[in-house]
Write a protein that holds these residues in place. Structure first.
Motif, PDB file in Angstrom:
ATOM      1  N   LEU A  65      60.482  81.541   6.091  1.00 46.83           N
ATOM      2  CA  LEU A  65      59.300  81.880   5.312  1.00 46.83           C
ATOM      3  C   LEU A  65      59.655  82.873   4.217  1.00 46.83           C
ATOM      4  O   LEU A  65      60.458  83.779   4.426  1.00 46.83           O
ATOM      5  N   ARG A  66      59.068  82.697   3.082  1.00 47.38           N
ATOM      6  CA  ARG A  66      59.426  83.427   1.863  1.00 47.38           C
ATOM      7  C   ARG A  66      58.713  84.758   1.783  1.00 47.38           C
ATOM      8  O   ARG A  66      57.760  84.927   1.037  1.00 47.38           O
ATOM      9  N   TYR A  67      59.179  85.732   2.586  1.00 48.24           N
ATOM     10  CA  TYR A  67      58.605  87.077   2.495  1.00 48.24           C
ATOM     11  C   TYR A  67      59.155  87.820   1.286  1.00 48.24           C
ATOM     12  O   TYR A  67      58.471  88.640   0.666  1.00 48.24           O
ATOM     13  N   THR A  68      60.426  87.532   0.975  1.00 47.22           N
ATOM     14  CA  THR A  68      61.065  88.116  -0.203  1.00 47.22           C
ATOM     15  C   THR A  68      61.834  87.003  -0.893  1.00 47.22           C
ATOM     16  O   THR A  68      61.828  85.855  -0.440  1.00 47.22           O
ATOM     17  N   ASN A  69      62.549  87.328  -1.964  1.00 46.04           N
ATOM     18  CA  ASN A  69      63.367  86.344  -2.652  1.00 46.04           C
ATOM     19  C   ASN A  69      64.805  86.323  -2.140  1.00 46.04           C
ATOM     20  O   ASN A  69      65.649  85.621  -2.700  1.00 46.04           O
ATOM     21  N   VAL A  70      65.060  87.059  -1.075  1.00 46.80           N
ATOM     22  CA  VAL A  70      66.421  87.149  -0.560  1.00 46.80           C
ATOM     23  C   VAL A  70      66.773  85.909   0.249  1.00 46.80           C
ATOM     24  O   VAL A  70      66.036  85.499   1.136  1.00 46.80           O
ATOM     25  N   ILE A  71      67.931  85.330  -0.056  1.00 49.22           N
ATOM     26  CA  ILE A  71      68.455  84.203   0.733  1.00 49.22           C
ATOM     27  C   ILE A  71      69.259  84.785   1.882  1.00 49.22           C
ATOM     28  O   ILE A  71      70.149  85.593   1.663  1.00 49.22           O
ATOM     29  N   SER A  72      68.963  84.362   3.083  1.00 52.26           N
ATOM     30  CA  SER A  72      69.679  84.892   4.234  1.00 52.26           C
ATOM     31  C   SER A  72      70.752  83.924   4.725  1.00 52.26           C
ATOM     32  O   SER A  72      70.563  82.707   4.694  1.00 52.26           O
TER      33      SER A  72
END
Length: 126
Positions: free
Chosen positions: A100-107
């Motif tokens: 889910l896109r809580y931030t723009n960070v790719i994990s």
């Protein structure tokens, strides 16, 4: 209910190519960043590639950089993993995951992903 379904696995000779597809349904597709992982029996799940919801950024593991390409078609709710120059050691079960896109960070961490597919087997014969 979110569903993630992979397809496209199979048997390929070393040096060949294969494209995996993954459809995510249940919520708006652009709500998710998407990732691909693989896992062999008795081993930890290994990060391969991930792509931002907007498709303008991607990340790759060193082991597949230059051989694998992740892409997504938001209109089709689908993410792809193009795999070229396959090696016998690429043989594994491949998993697609949605974060889910809580931030723009790719994990790159499997524990950060919220939904997983059932996996698709990729076998590379040498």
């Amino acid at each position: 209910q979110v569903q993630v379904v992979e397809s496209g696995g199979g048997l390929v000779q070393a040096g060949g190519s294969l494209r995996l597809s993954c459809a995510a349904t249940g919520r708006t597709f652009t709500t998710y960043h998407m990732g691909w992982f693989r896992q062999a029996p008795g081993k930890e799940r290994e990060f391969l590639a991930a792509i931002r919801w907007s498709a303008n950024s991607a990340s790759y593991a060193d082991s597949v950089k230059g051989r694998y390409t992740i892409s997504r078609d938001n209109a089709k709710n689908t993410v792809y993993l193009q795999m070229n120059s396959l090696k016998a050691e690429d043989t594994d079960v491949y998993y697609c995951a949605a974060r889910l896109r809580y931030t723009n960070v790719i994990s790159t961490r499997s524990r950060d992903y919220d939904y997983w597919g059932q996996g698709t087997q990729v076998t590379v014969s040498s």
